[in-house]
Design an enzyme around this catalytic site. Structure first.
Site, PDB file in Angstrom:
ATOM      1  CG  ASP A  86      -1.855   1.197   1.227  1.00 20.04           C
ATOM      2  OD1 ASP A  86      -2.881   1.134   0.535  1.00 20.04           O
ATOM      3  OD2 ASP A  86      -1.538   2.188   1.916  1.00 20.04           O
ATOM      4  NE  ARG A  87      -0.355   1.920  -4.028  1.00 22.20           N
ATOM      5  CZ  ARG A  87      -1.121   0.843  -3.901  1.00 22.20           C
ATOM      6  NH1 ARG A  87      -0.593  -0.339  -3.616  1.00 22.20           N
ATOM      7  NH2 ARG A  87      -2.447   0.934  -4.009  1.00 22.20           N
ATOM      8  CB  THR A  88      -1.385   5.673   1.969  1.00 21.28           C
ATOM      9  OG1 THR A  88      -2.000   6.431   0.918  1.00 21.28           O
ATOM     10  CG2 THR A  88      -1.532   6.456   3.269  1.00 21.28           C
ATOM     11  CB  CYS A  93      -1.370   4.353  -8.456  1.00 21.96           C
ATOM     12  SG  CYS A  93      -1.144   4.564  -6.665  1.00 21.96           S
ATOM     13  CG  ASN A  94      -3.221  10.642  -8.655  1.00 23.00           C
ATOM     14  OD1 ASN A  94      -2.919  11.665  -9.250  1.00 23.00           O
ATOM     15  ND2 ASN A  94      -4.311   9.938  -8.964  1.00 23.00           N
ATOM     16  CB  THR A  95      -0.390   7.270  -3.546  1.00 26.69           C
ATOM     17  OG1 THR A  95      -1.738   7.697  -3.365  1.00 26.69           O
ATOM     18  CG2 THR A  95       0.365   7.439  -2.234  1.00 26.69           C
ATOM     19  CB  THR A 122      -4.390   8.426  -0.581  1.00 25.03           C
ATOM     20  OG1 THR A 122      -3.119   8.778  -1.170  1.00 25.03           O
ATOM     21  CG2 THR A 122      -5.174   7.556  -1.556  1.00 25.03           C
ATOM     22  CE  LYS A 137      -7.034   1.794  -2.193  1.00 25.61           C
ATOM     23  NZ  LYS A 137      -6.428   1.194  -3.384  1.00 25.61           N
ATOM     24  CB  CYS A 176      -7.458   9.190  -5.219  1.00 24.25           C
ATOM     25  SG  CYS A 176      -7.592   7.451  -4.720  1.00 24.25           S
TER      26      CYS A 176
END
Length: 237
Positions: A49-51, A85-87, A129, A169, A199
């Site tokens: 998970d990027r966040t 995916c922006n993150t 996010t 999600k 996002c």
């Protein structure tokens, strides 16, 4: 322009990747199969998970995993890579250093569109996010274009994260007016001239044209750039 194949690193999340692919198909000017873009999609849903990795300073775990995808796309011979995916673009420079294939910079392309439309000194809201907001990728980009980024209040940000992680999600329905209400809050009460939908899960939520006209959807921008760099024409003018 010569037709070029496109690689997509997806799975962040799978629904957003599906919508991204559908948008490319729908927006490519083509009358038969052979006029569409050759695309290799890696739906790497188990990427960290990027966040989480940004906030815990464990970006190495993400880069180690995505490096394998880049090697696979190199072997497939794609000309450009899109990552919806922006993150993940917090790691853009690191990812680009891992491959000689051009990775389309969704963040920068989005900010170019905003700058060309609204010009310097515009106030730009962002819905994304926690990882994207806290990473500062859009904040730094706005500063380079001399634009002001307005980040949501804690209350709004919590609401946005609930929509992303607890609804989209989980493949649960989102009432469009719920998301539109957040956008209108940024436009009407925070006096933003436009709002970045930053996002790809949020890009999956249909919104009315009257609201969308004041938004710049980063995934839609990535779709257009992916079509252009693949040597095709877009049906969207």
């Amino acid at each position: 322009m010569e037709a070029k194949s496109l690689g997509i690193i997806g799975g962040m999340g799978p629904k957003a990747t599906s919508v991204f692919f559908d948008m490319i198909i729908e927006q490519t000017a083509a009358e038969r199969d052979q006029e569409h873009i050759d695309i290799v999609i890696l739906n790497h849903a188990t990427l960290p998970d990027r966040t989480s990795v940004i906030l815990s300073n464990e970006g190495g775990r993400f880069l180690e995993s995505v490096a394998k995808d880049l090697k696979l796309l190199e072997a497939a011979g794609v000309a450009n890579i899109a990552i919806p995916c922006n993150t993940s673009h917090y790691f853009y420079t690191d990812m680009q250093q891992l491959t000689n294939i051009n990775i389309i910079n969704m963040v920068d392309e989005t900010l170019k569109v905003i700058y060309e439309t609204y010009g310097e000194h515009c106030k730009v809201g962002i819905l994304a996010t926690n990882g994207t907001v806290s990473s500062g990728v859009y904040r730094k980009g706005c500063a380079q274009y001399n634009m002001q980024l307005h980040e949501p209040s804690d209350e709004i940000q919590e609401h946005v994260m609930d929509i992303i992680y607890n609804k989209v999600k989980r493949n649960l329905p989102v009432k469009p007016f719920e998301f539109e209400g957040i956008i209108n809050q940024m436009l009407d009460h925070e006096q933003c001239q436009c709002v970045i939908i930053a996002c790809t899960e949020l890009s999956c939520i249909p919104i009315q044209a009257a609201v969308a006209k004041n938004c710049v959807d980063a995934m839609a921008v990535l779709v257009q750039k992916s079509i252009e760099l693949s040597g095709k024409q877009s049906v969207v003018k």
